[in-house]
Scaffold this motif. Structure first.
Motif, PDB file in Angstrom:
ATOM      1  N   THR A   8      26.239  19.006  19.257  1.00 40.22           N
ATOM      2  CA  THR A   8      26.014  19.721  19.918  1.00 40.22           C
ATOM      3  C   THR A   8      27.293  20.485  20.301  1.00 40.22           C
ATOM      4  O   THR A   8      26.661  21.317  21.142  1.00 40.22           O
ATOM      5  CB  THR A   8      26.070  18.131  20.935  1.00 40.22           C
ATOM      6  OG1 THR A   8      24.919  17.915  21.023  1.00 40.22           O
ATOM      7  CG2 THR A   8      25.568  18.875  22.650  1.00 40.22           C
ATOM      8  N   GLN A  39      24.888  23.970  19.873  1.00 40.15           N
ATOM      9  CA  GLN A  39      24.034  24.175  21.407  1.00 40.15           C
ATOM     10  C   GLN A  39      24.899  24.892  22.123  1.00 40.15           C
ATOM     11  O   GLN A  39      24.662  26.055  23.149  1.00 40.15           O
ATOM     12  CB  GLN A  39      23.587  22.826  22.153  1.00 40.15           C
ATOM     13  CG  GLN A  39      23.226  23.257  23.389  1.00 40.15           C
ATOM     14  CD  GLN A  39      22.157  21.977  24.426  1.00 40.15           C
ATOM     15  OE1 GLN A  39      20.724  22.042  23.745  1.00 40.15           O
ATOM     16  NE2 GLN A  39      22.731  21.098  23.916  1.00 40.15           N
ATOM     17  N   GLU A  40      26.400  24.193  22.081  1.00 45.48           N
ATOM     18  CA  GLU A  40      27.387  25.225  23.082  1.00 45.48           C
ATOM     19  C   GLU A  40      28.559  25.746  21.610  1.00 45.48           C
ATOM     20  O   GLU A  40      28.734  24.402  21.778  1.00 45.48           O
ATOM     21  CB  GLU A  40      27.377  24.103  23.641  1.00 45.48           C
ATOM     22  CG  GLU A  40      28.618  24.464  24.697  1.00 45.48           C
ATOM     23  CD  GLU A  40      29.317  23.805  25.922  1.00 45.48           C
ATOM     24  OE1 GLU A  40      30.984  23.814  26.338  1.00 45.48           O
ATOM     25  OE2 GLU A  40      29.306  22.765  25.859  1.00 45.48           O
ATOM     26  N   SER A  50      26.088  29.126  17.346  1.00 46.41           N
ATOM     27  CA  SER A  50      25.316  28.333  18.626  1.00 46.41           C
ATOM     28  C   SER A  50      23.910  29.359  18.738  1.00 46.41           C
ATOM     29  O   SER A  50      22.964  30.202  18.446  1.00 46.41           O
ATOM     30  CB  SER A  50      25.597  28.829  19.861  1.00 46.41           C
ATOM     31  OG  SER A  50      25.240  28.277  20.815  1.00 46.41           O
ATOM     32  N   ALA A  52      21.948  29.010  21.612  1.00 42.33           N
ATOM     33  CA  ALA A  52      22.173  29.769  22.868  1.00 42.33           C
ATOM     34  C   ALA A  52      23.277  31.420  22.708  1.00 42.33           C
ATOM     35  O   ALA A  52      24.629  31.023  22.787  1.00 42.33           O
ATOM     36  CB  ALA A  52      22.416  28.875  23.790  1.00 42.33           C
ATOM     37  N   GLN A  57      19.063  31.930  26.439  1.00 45.49           N
ATOM     38  CA  GLN A  57      18.782  31.105  25.573  1.00 45.49           C
ATOM     39  C   GLN A  57      20.022  29.831  26.352  1.00 45.49           C
ATOM     40  O   GLN A  57      20.142  28.837  26.449  1.00 45.49           O
ATOM     41  CB  GLN A  57      19.227  31.678  24.686  1.00 45.49           C
ATOM     42  CG  GLN A  57      18.419  32.287  24.220  1.00 45.49           C
ATOM     43  CD  GLN A  57      18.425  32.609  22.393  1.00 45.49           C
ATOM     44  OE1 GLN A  57      20.210  32.759  22.274  1.00 45.49           O
ATOM     45  NE2 GLN A  57      17.758  32.868  21.354  1.00 45.49           N
ATOM     46  N   LYS A  58      21.177  30.790  27.098  1.00 47.37           N
ATOM     47  CA  LYS A  58      22.286  29.827  27.127  1.00 47.37           C
ATOM     48  C   LYS A  58      21.918  29.088  28.936  1.00 47.37           C
ATOM     49  O   LYS A  58      22.038  27.787  28.863  1.00 47.37           O
ATOM     50  CB  LYS A  58      23.556  30.188  27.913  1.00 47.37           C
ATOM     51  CG  LYS A  58      23.857  30.756  26.958  1.00 47.37           C
ATOM     52  CD  LYS A  58      25.364  31.332  26.981  1.00 47.37           C
ATOM     53  CE  LYS A  58      26.215  32.493  25.454  1.00 47.37           C
ATOM     54  NZ  LYS A  58      27.530  33.398  25.900  1.00 47.37           N
ATOM     55  N   ALA A  61      19.401  26.512  27.622  1.00 44.57           N
ATOM     56  CA  ALA A  61      20.641  24.729  26.932  1.00 44.57           C
ATOM     57  C   ALA A  61      20.846  24.269  28.087  1.00 44.57           C
ATOM     58  O   ALA A  61      20.853  22.602  28.003  1.00 44.57           O
ATOM     59  CB  ALA A  61      21.782  25.148  25.919  1.00 44.57           C
ATOM     60  N   TRP A  62      21.296  24.881  29.120  1.00 43.13           N
ATOM     61  CA  TRP A  62      21.671  23.633  30.607  1.00 43.13           C
ATOM     62  C   TRP A  62      20.643  23.271  30.818  1.00 43.13           C
ATOM     63  O   TRP A  62      20.730  22.145  31.433  1.00 43.13           O
ATOM     64  CB  TRP A  62      22.481  24.836  31.819  1.00 43.13           C
ATOM     65  CG  TRP A  62      22.386  23.639  32.695  1.00 43.13           C
ATOM     66  CD1 TRP A  62      22.217  24.438  34.031  1.00 43.13           C
ATOM     67  CD2 TRP A  62      23.609  23.313  32.750  1.00 43.13           C
ATOM     68  NE1 TRP A  62      22.301  23.340  35.170  1.00 43.13           N
ATOM     69  CE2 TRP A  62      23.636  23.128  34.339  1.00 43.13           C
ATOM     70  CE3 TRP A  62      24.663  22.869  32.313  1.00 43.13           C
ATOM     71  CZ2 TRP A  62      24.691  21.691  34.494  1.00 43.13           C
ATOM     72  CZ3 TRP A  62      25.667  21.640  32.852  1.00 43.13           C
ATOM     73  CH2 TRP A  62      25.428  21.884  34.228  1.00 43.13           C
ATOM     74  N   ARG A  64      18.174  21.983  29.765  1.00 40.03           N
ATOM     75  CA  ARG A  64      17.761  20.789  28.426  1.00 40.03           C
ATOM     76  C   ARG A  64      18.935  19.767  29.068  1.00 40.03           C
ATOM     77  O   ARG A  64      18.536  18.676  29.215  1.00 40.03           O
ATOM     78  CB  ARG A  64      18.099  21.150  27.574  1.00 40.03           C
ATOM     79  CG  ARG A  64      16.834  21.613  26.187  1.00 40.03           C
ATOM     80  CD  ARG A  64      16.559  22.219  25.116  1.00 40.03           C
ATOM     81  NE  ARG A  64      17.788  22.372  24.660  1.00 40.03           N
ATOM     82  CZ  ARG A  64      18.018  23.853  24.618  1.00 40.03           C
ATOM     83  NH1 ARG A  64      16.879  25.031  24.686  1.00 40.03           N
ATOM     84  NH2 ARG A  64      18.820  24.769  23.792  1.00 40.03           N
ATOM     85  N   THR A  92      15.689  20.606  21.388  1.00 43.14           N
ATOM     86  CA  THR A  92      15.210  21.777  20.680  1.00 43.14           C
ATOM     87  C   THR A  92      15.104  21.761  19.425  1.00 43.14           C
ATOM     88  O   THR A  92      16.060  21.273  18.566  1.00 43.14           O
ATOM     89  CB  THR A  92      16.236  23.022  20.998  1.00 43.14           C
ATOM     90  OG1 THR A  92      15.575  24.478  20.990  1.00 43.14           O
ATOM     91  CG2 THR A  92      17.861  23.411  20.364  1.00 43.14           C
ATOM     92  N   PHE A 115      20.695  18.610  22.968  1.00 43.44           N
ATOM     93  CA  PHE A 115      20.536  19.258  21.615  1.00 43.44           C
ATOM     94  C   PHE A 115      19.262  19.201  20.566  1.00 43.44           C
ATOM     95  O   PHE A 115      18.357  19.722  20.501  1.00 43.44           O
ATOM     96  CB  PHE A 115      21.950  19.506  21.027  1.00 43.44           C
ATOM     97  CG  PHE A 115      21.818  20.517  19.962  1.00 43.44           C
ATOM     98  CD1 PHE A 115      21.448  21.480  19.662  1.00 43.44           C
ATOM     99  CD2 PHE A 115      22.911  19.932  18.275  1.00 43.44           C
ATOM    100  CE1 PHE A 115      20.869  22.329  18.004  1.00 43.44           C
ATOM    101  CE2 PHE A 115      22.772  20.460  17.745  1.00 43.44           C
ATOM    102  CZ  PHE A 115      22.208  21.647  17.420  1.00 43.44           C
TER     103      PHE A 115
END
Length: 420
Positions: A8, A39-40, A50, A52, A57-58, A61-62, A64, A92, A115
């Motif tokens: 993640t 993811q991050e 990443s 994102a 995209q960031k 992600a937040w 999700r 994702t 993630f």
């Protein structure tokens, strides 16, 4: 050999640290071309990518992460368990990502918080590529909890979960268990556990019957985490050189599972028995901690705050006379490994994989589970028995023989080779 590692985050938590160490060790000792997909991303390492990559995209992600928490909200027993259970419903799809497509092998680590979900994992499995999944907790083989404690529903089909508001035979833990069963069918991934304790639990799980399971410990860089003179470490950190320093460290000091209240109570017991220690012992704390939590401790405490620089983390371990970790649930803590590598003895509860690390009264002290009195006895024992540095030498040797990067890289390389 090309391997993609999925986690993640690249920096947050023990799994991220272990994942990066495994990748770099395999690259260094066996020439494995490793890329980490997260993811991050918080670091600037080129080998980490990443999903994102822009502001939109960031935000996704937040979103999700938030959605995963909101979906659990109607089921959670209380706020105290909010991050102890993950549904695995939101994720994702990365099955078409170039790093995944180009990889000879996929190596999963900790993939929660939006993630990966059971459905996106199923798409990864459908690629037919060899897959290794390193378990850093129990989530992969339960209905959603990361550590089940004394609850053994995961050995059947979960349900009657202690983390949910209305436990029953068909509660959310059972339904998520069914989702994992569906995702895992026909997928012979290799389950790697970081400790023999976790392997024992994995083998009992109904979800992993027929799966290959083995233990490979997490690695550590024994050149970065290495002994330096205590006086030198303390001077660099601006700490007193004439005191015994007892260390407490955790990413989040107030996390329920890290046992901070036991640490506080143990100190009170210790000082009640030996009030003269007020003038001899001080505390060292690093990690995210509210100042009022630390300030109410019965001894003077030096707060280093959140540390992200490995060199400074190593200095903190070297500065300490001992590291105390009264964690209530653990697999194979990187913190104990780091402390040992710096030659600093450890006091901890006899729980999870900790007894595999601490050899009682040889490199530290194994305290009775959930006993602050026993932690106090351990602190006193280490203070009395490390004057000649024997515990420190034993701690360092344990890491060199068991957790050194070269040792662990060889084990993973042999596993990879057997799958290709």
């Amino acid at each position: 050999m090309k391997v993609v590692y999925l986690n993640t985050s690249d920096t947050g938590g023990g799994a991220a640290i272990a994942c990066r160490r495994i990748l770099k060790a395999l690259e260094h000792y066996h020439g494995v071309e490793g890329h980490m997909l997260v993811q991050e991303k918080n670091s600037n390492e080129e080998y980490i990518t990443s999903i994102a990559r822009n502001a939109w995209q960031k935000r996704l992600a937040w979103g999700r992460f938030v959605a995963e928490r909101l979906l659990f909200l109607p089921h959670e027993r209380s706020k105290a368990v909010r991050f102890l259970f993950n549904l695995g419903q939101v994720g994702t799809d990365v099955s078409e990502h170039p790093l995944v497509q180009q990889a000879d092998l996929i190596h999963l680590h900790w993939v929660n918080f939006g993630f990966q979900s059971t459905s996106t994992l199923k798409k990864l499995f459908a690629l037919g590529k060899p897959i290794v999944w390193t378990f850093h907790d129990m989530w992969a083989f339960t209905g959603g909890c990361h550590h089940s404690g004394d609850h053994e529903g995961y050995q059947q089909e979960c349900g009657h979960c202690k983390f949910v508001r209305n436990p029953g035979s068909n509660d959310i833990s059972h339904r998520r268990w069914l989702a994992k069963k569906d995702a895992y069918q026909g997928t012979p991934f290799v389950a790697v556990t970081c400790s023999r304790w976790l392997e024992g639990r994995a083998r009992k799980s109904s979800l992993l019957q027929g799966f290959r399971t083995q233990t490979i410990n997490n690695p550590i860089d024994t050149e970065l985490f290495a002994p330096v003179p205590k006086e030198q470490a303390r001077q660099q950190l601006g700490l007193p050189t004439d005191k015994e320093l007892v260390l407490f460290a955790a990413m989040r000091v107030n996390a329920i599972g890290k046992g901070f209240p036991y640490f506080e109570e143990a100190l009170q017991i210790l000082l009640k028995r030996q009030p003269e220690l007020h003038d001899k012992v001080e505390l060292l704390v690093f990690g995210q901690a509210a100042p009022d939590m630390v300030n109410k401790l019965p001894l003077r405490a030096h707060q280093l705050g959140h540390l992200s620089d490995p060199k400074k983390i190593a200095l903190a371990y070297n500065a300490a006379s001992m590291f105390v970790t009264p964690s209530l649930e653990e697999n194979l803590p990187n913190t104990i490994m780091e402390s040992f590598a710096c030659g600093t003895p450890v006091v901890g509860f006899e729980v999870g994989g900790i007894p595999e690390m601490i050899d009682h009264q040889r490199n530290g002290y194994l305290a009775d589970y959930r006993s602050a009195k026993s932690i106090a006895e351990g602190i006193r024992w280490v203070l009395d028995h490390n004057q000649e540095g024997v515990l420190s030498a034993n701690a360092r040797q344990k890491v060199l023989s068991t957790y050194a990067e070269k040792v662990i890289a060889e084990q993973y390389y042999q596993l990879y080779q057997s799958l290709l």
